[in-house]
Scaffold this motif. Structure first.
Motif, PDB file in Angstrom:
ATOM      1  N   THR A 168      16.345  57.215 -12.032  1.00  0.00           N
ATOM      2  CA  THR A 168      15.862  55.937 -11.521  1.00  0.00           C
ATOM      3  C   THR A 168      15.285  56.029 -10.113  1.00  0.00           C
ATOM      4  N   ARG A 169      15.538  57.112  -9.384  1.00  0.00           N
ATOM      5  CA  ARG A 169      14.960  57.250  -8.048  1.00  0.00           C
ATOM      6  C   ARG A 169      13.702  58.128  -8.048  1.00  0.00           C
ATOM      7  N   SER A 170      13.231  58.522  -9.236  1.00  0.00           N
ATOM      8  CA  SER A 170      12.205  59.563  -9.331  1.00  0.00           C
ATOM      9  C   SER A 170      10.787  59.082  -9.572  1.00  0.00           C
ATOM     10  N   ALA A 171      10.552  57.785  -9.674  1.00  0.00           N
ATOM     11  CA  ALA A 171       9.180  57.300  -9.877  1.00  0.00           C
ATOM     12  C   ALA A 171       8.220  57.769  -8.787  1.00  0.00           C
ATOM     13  N   PRO A 172       8.617  57.803  -7.509  1.00  0.00           N
ATOM     14  CA  PRO A 172       7.653  58.190  -6.477  1.00  0.00           C
ATOM     15  C   PRO A 172       7.038  59.574  -6.665  1.00  0.00           C
ATOM     16  N   PHE A 173       7.757  60.488  -7.291  1.00  0.00           N
ATOM     17  CA  PHE A 173       7.163  61.812  -7.517  1.00  0.00           C
ATOM     18  C   PHE A 173       5.905  61.692  -8.381  1.00  0.00           C
ATOM     19  N   GLY A 174       5.924  60.758  -9.318  1.00  0.00           N
ATOM     20  CA  GLY A 174       4.770  60.564 -10.173  1.00  0.00           C
ATOM     21  C   GLY A 174       3.564  60.004  -9.453  1.00  0.00           C
ATOM     22  N   LEU A 175       3.761  59.452  -8.256  1.00  0.00           N
ATOM     23  CA  LEU A 175       2.652  58.905  -7.486  1.00  0.00           C
ATOM     24  C   LEU A 175       1.917  59.972  -6.683  1.00  0.00           C
ATOM     25  N   LEU A 176       2.346  61.210  -6.799  1.00  0.00           N
ATOM     26  CA  LEU A 176       1.624  62.339  -6.184  1.00  0.00           C
ATOM     27  C   LEU A 176       0.458  62.717  -7.104  1.00  0.00           C
ATOM     28  N   VAL A 177      -0.542  61.859  -7.134  1.00  0.00           N
ATOM     29  CA  VAL A 177      -1.597  61.997  -8.145  1.00  0.00           C
ATOM     30  C   VAL A 177      -2.492  63.212  -7.918  1.00  0.00           C
ATOM     31  N   GLY A 178      -2.452  63.784  -6.727  1.00  0.00           N
ATOM     32  CA  GLY A 178      -3.228  64.995  -6.482  1.00  0.00           C
ATOM     33  C   GLY A 178      -2.549  66.263  -6.959  1.00  0.00           C
ATOM     34  N   TRP A 179      -1.314  66.151  -7.402  1.00  0.00           N
ATOM     35  CA  TRP A 179      -0.570  67.307  -7.880  1.00  0.00           C
ATOM     36  C   TRP A 179      -0.793  67.500  -9.376  1.00  0.00           C
ATOM     37  N   GLU A 180      -0.596  68.718  -9.833  1.00  0.00           N
ATOM     38  CA  GLU A 180      -0.608  68.982 -11.266  1.00  0.00           C
ATOM     39  C   GLU A 180       0.707  68.504 -11.882  1.00  0.00           C
ATOM     40  N   PRO A 181       0.679  68.057 -13.134  1.00  0.00           N
ATOM     41  CA  PRO A 181       1.890  67.494 -13.745  1.00  0.00           C
ATOM     42  C   PRO A 181       3.091  68.429 -13.724  1.00  0.00           C
ATOM     43  N   GLN A 182       2.871  69.724 -13.914  1.00  0.00           N
ATOM     44  CA  GLN A 182       4.009  70.640 -13.946  1.00  0.00           C
ATOM     45  C   GLN A 182       4.691  70.737 -12.585  1.00  0.00           C
ATOM     46  N   LEU A 183       3.909  70.561 -11.493  1.00  0.00           N
ATOM     47  CA  LEU A 183       4.518  70.572 -10.164  1.00  0.00           C
ATOM     48  C   LEU A 183       5.274  69.285  -9.897  1.00  0.00           C
ATOM     49  N   VAL A 184       4.752  68.170 -10.401  1.00  0.00           N
ATOM     50  CA  VAL A 184       5.461  66.894 -10.294  1.00  0.00           C
ATOM     51  C   VAL A 184       6.814  66.997 -10.997  1.00  0.00           C
ATOM     52  N   LEU A 185       6.803  67.540 -12.198  1.00  0.00           N
ATOM     53  CA  LEU A 185       8.055  67.706 -12.939  1.00  0.00           C
ATOM     54  C   LEU A 185       9.022  68.607 -12.179  1.00  0.00           C
ATOM     55  N   GLN A 186       8.515  69.709 -11.658  1.00  0.00           N
ATOM     56  CA  GLN A 186       9.388  70.651 -10.961  1.00  0.00           C
ATOM     57  C   GLN A 186      10.035  70.025  -9.732  1.00  0.00           C
ATOM     58  N   LEU A 187       9.258  69.274  -8.948  1.00  0.00           N
ATOM     59  CA  LEU A 187       9.809  68.648  -7.757  1.00  0.00           C
ATOM     60  C   LEU A 187      10.874  67.621  -8.132  1.00  0.00           C
ATOM     61  N   ALA A 188      10.587  66.792  -9.136  1.00  0.00           N
ATOM     62  CA  ALA A 188      11.562  65.784  -9.559  1.00  0.00           C
ATOM     63  C   ALA A 188      12.842  66.436 -10.061  1.00  0.00           C
ATOM     64  N   VAL A 189      12.708  67.517 -10.803  1.00  0.00           N
ATOM     65  CA  VAL A 189      13.865  68.227 -11.343  1.00  0.00           C
ATOM     66  C   VAL A 189      14.721  68.807 -10.214  1.00  0.00           C
ATOM     67  N   GLU A 190      14.079  69.458  -9.260  1.00  0.00           N
ATOM     68  CA  GLU A 190      14.826  70.062  -8.154  1.00  0.00           C
ATOM     69  C   GLU A 190      15.564  69.002  -7.340  1.00  0.00           C
ATOM     70  N   CYS A 191      14.936  67.854  -7.129  1.00  0.00           N
ATOM     71  CA  CYS A 191      15.582  66.801  -6.339  1.00  0.00           C
ATOM     72  C   CYS A 191      16.681  66.100  -7.134  1.00  0.00           C
ATOM     73  N   ALA A 192      16.499  65.959  -8.431  1.00  0.00           N
ATOM     74  CA  ALA A 192      17.539  65.341  -9.261  1.00  0.00           C
ATOM     75  C   ALA A 192      18.795  66.192  -9.298  1.00  0.00           C
ATOM     76  N   ALA A 193      18.624  67.506  -9.255  1.00  0.00           N
ATOM     77  CA  ALA A 193      19.764  68.419  -9.346  1.00  0.00           C
ATOM     78  C   ALA A 193      20.670  68.354  -8.122  1.00  0.00           C
ATOM     79  N   GLN A 194      20.287  67.590  -7.118  1.00  0.00           N
ATOM     80  CA  GLN A 194      21.156  67.422  -5.954  1.00  0.00           C
ATOM     81  C   GLN A 194      22.351  66.519  -6.251  1.00  0.00           C
ATOM     82  N   THR A 195      22.246  65.725  -7.324  1.00  0.00           N
ATOM     83  CA  THR A 195      23.361  64.836  -7.666  1.00  0.00           C
ATOM     84  C   THR A 195      23.738  64.891  -9.139  1.00  0.00           C
ATOM     85  N   HIS A 196      22.775  65.165  -9.999  1.00  0.00           N
ATOM     86  CA  HIS A 196      23.008  65.137 -11.441  1.00  0.00           C
ATOM     87  C   HIS A 196      22.564  66.479 -12.028  1.00  0.00           C
ATOM     88  N   GLY A 197      23.523  67.410 -12.060  1.00  0.00           N
ATOM     89  CA  GLY A 197      23.184  68.788 -12.367  1.00  0.00           C
ATOM     90  C   GLY A 197      23.149  69.156 -13.828  1.00  0.00           C
TER      91      GLY A 197
END
Length: 370
Positions: A168-197
């Motif tokens: 629920t805190r990860s929508a902003p990663f999707g607003l990085l429209v200049g990034w490739e989708p796989q990098l958006v996914l990777q960033l969201a995954v790495e940040c999510a793993a800080q609390t929900h592993g």
């Protein structure tokens, strides 16, 4: 990680700003609509609010339009992404670290009574007093952000946690429209793993970010789902998330949308369940008001599903499609709009604000490099 540089004309800037506002406001509206019934079974929702369930903002935490920790953390995610761009001028470019530091600033709001003016490097968002209200953060959030250690996918924090609070805190990663989708996914995954592993929790966050990314680029939600499925297929532990998305697509083909279908999709209150239910609501309802009502009337985590569906619908349709009366009552609306506009400015005009040769002490006071 690297980021692309879109070409921004006036029309593109206005469209992007509307989608950023729509994403943040829509997510917050869904969160606020679902908050009063987040812990209720479907029959309890109907008993409390009538046979059609909840259809309007009602009081939670002592006021109408109140949001939960999901919206608070989403704002700090945006703050972290802006700070990452600002710090890039110094040669320091590691967005997971900057987002993590932003989330640690949120954690301070859960421990203290109000802002500490001595912490000048916290930036303006951490001085917003309304964010110091504690709004039912789950245990994983408090323990994950309870120390400054940066988790990794090899050693994530809370490795058994499967709830939706990282998604629920990860929508902003999707607003990085200049990034490739796989990098958006990777960033969201790495940040999510800080609390929900647990893999299904952090992969749900990554998939959700990919969906928002497609919509923010003007693509269809169905196209975003197909891209997310393709990217998930290479990730260990993806099957429950893949299954949830495919079940959502299958439910769309079953005819007129019903609360019962959402209830089935959202039932087990995991991250993937919330994601699947939100995708279903956003796919079958073009009208945002209808979509949000469908997203919160069930026995799952209504606030989480509402927040996810609201962000998807807001990214899809932009700010002007949101119900004005609901927006007017939304807690923190001014902060949400200010931060959304700052994010849009940073992503479209960052070099002019703080790049080489620019002199913008006001911007750097809002988003310090330290």
């Amino acid at each position: 990680m690297s980021a692309g540089t879109p070409v921004w004309g006036r029309v593109e800037q206005q469209d992007f700003r509307s989608r950023v506002r729509g994403t943040l406001l829509g997510g917050a509206l869904g969160d606020a609509l679902g908050a009063p019934v987040a812990s209720l079974a479907l029959d309890e929702v109907r008993t409390a609010h009538g046979p059609e369930g909840i259809g309007d903002l009602v009081p939670a935490y002592g006021r109408r339009g109140a949001v939960t920790a999901a919206t608070q953390l989403t704002l700090f995610t945006v703050d972290g992404l802006i700070r990452a761009q600002v710090r890039r001028d110094t040669g320091a470019w590691h967005p997971p670290t900057d987002v993590h530091r932003a989330h640690l600033r949120w954690a301070v709001t859960q421990r203290e009574w109000g802002p500490d003016e001595r912490r000048k490097d916290d930036g303006w968002l951490a001085r917003e007093e309304w964010l110091y209200a504690r709004r039912d953060p789950d245990r994983a959030l408090l323990t994950g952000f309870g120390d400054e250690r940066l988790g990794t996918l090899e050693a994530p924090k809370n490795p058994t946690e499967r709830g939706p609070s990282a998604t629920t805190r990860s929508a902003p990663f999707g607003l990085l429209v200049g990034w490739e989708p796989q990098l958006v996914l990777q960033l969201a995954v790495e940040c999510a793993a800080q609390t929900h592993g647990h893999p299904t929790a952090y992969l749900s966050a990554g998939a959700f970010a990919v969906l928002v990314h497609a919509l923010a680029r003007g693509e269809s939600l169905d196209a975003g789902v197909q891209r997310a499925l393709a990217l998930l297929a290479t990730r260990p532990g993806h099957q429950p998330v893949t299954d949830a998305l495919q079940q959502a697509l299958g439910a769309v083909r079953q005819g007129i949308p019903t609360a019962g279908r959402v209830d089935e999709l959202a039932a087990d209150r995991t991250a993937e369940a919330a994601l699947g239910a939100a995708v279903y609501a956003a796919l079958v309802c073009e009208d945002i008001r209808h979509g949000l009502r469908l997203a919160v009337n069930h026995g799952g985590d209504s606030a989480a599903v509402g927040a996810l569906a609201g962000a998807l619908l807001g990214a899809m349709h932009g700010e002007t499609a949101l119900p004005p009366a609901w927006v007017a009552e939304l807690e923190g609306r001014a902060t949400l709009l200010e931060l959304a506009d700052d994010f849009a400015m940073e992503m479209t005009q960052g070099a002019a604000l703080h790049g080489p040769g620019a002199s913008s002490p006001g911007w750097l006071a809002r988003y310090p490099r330290a």
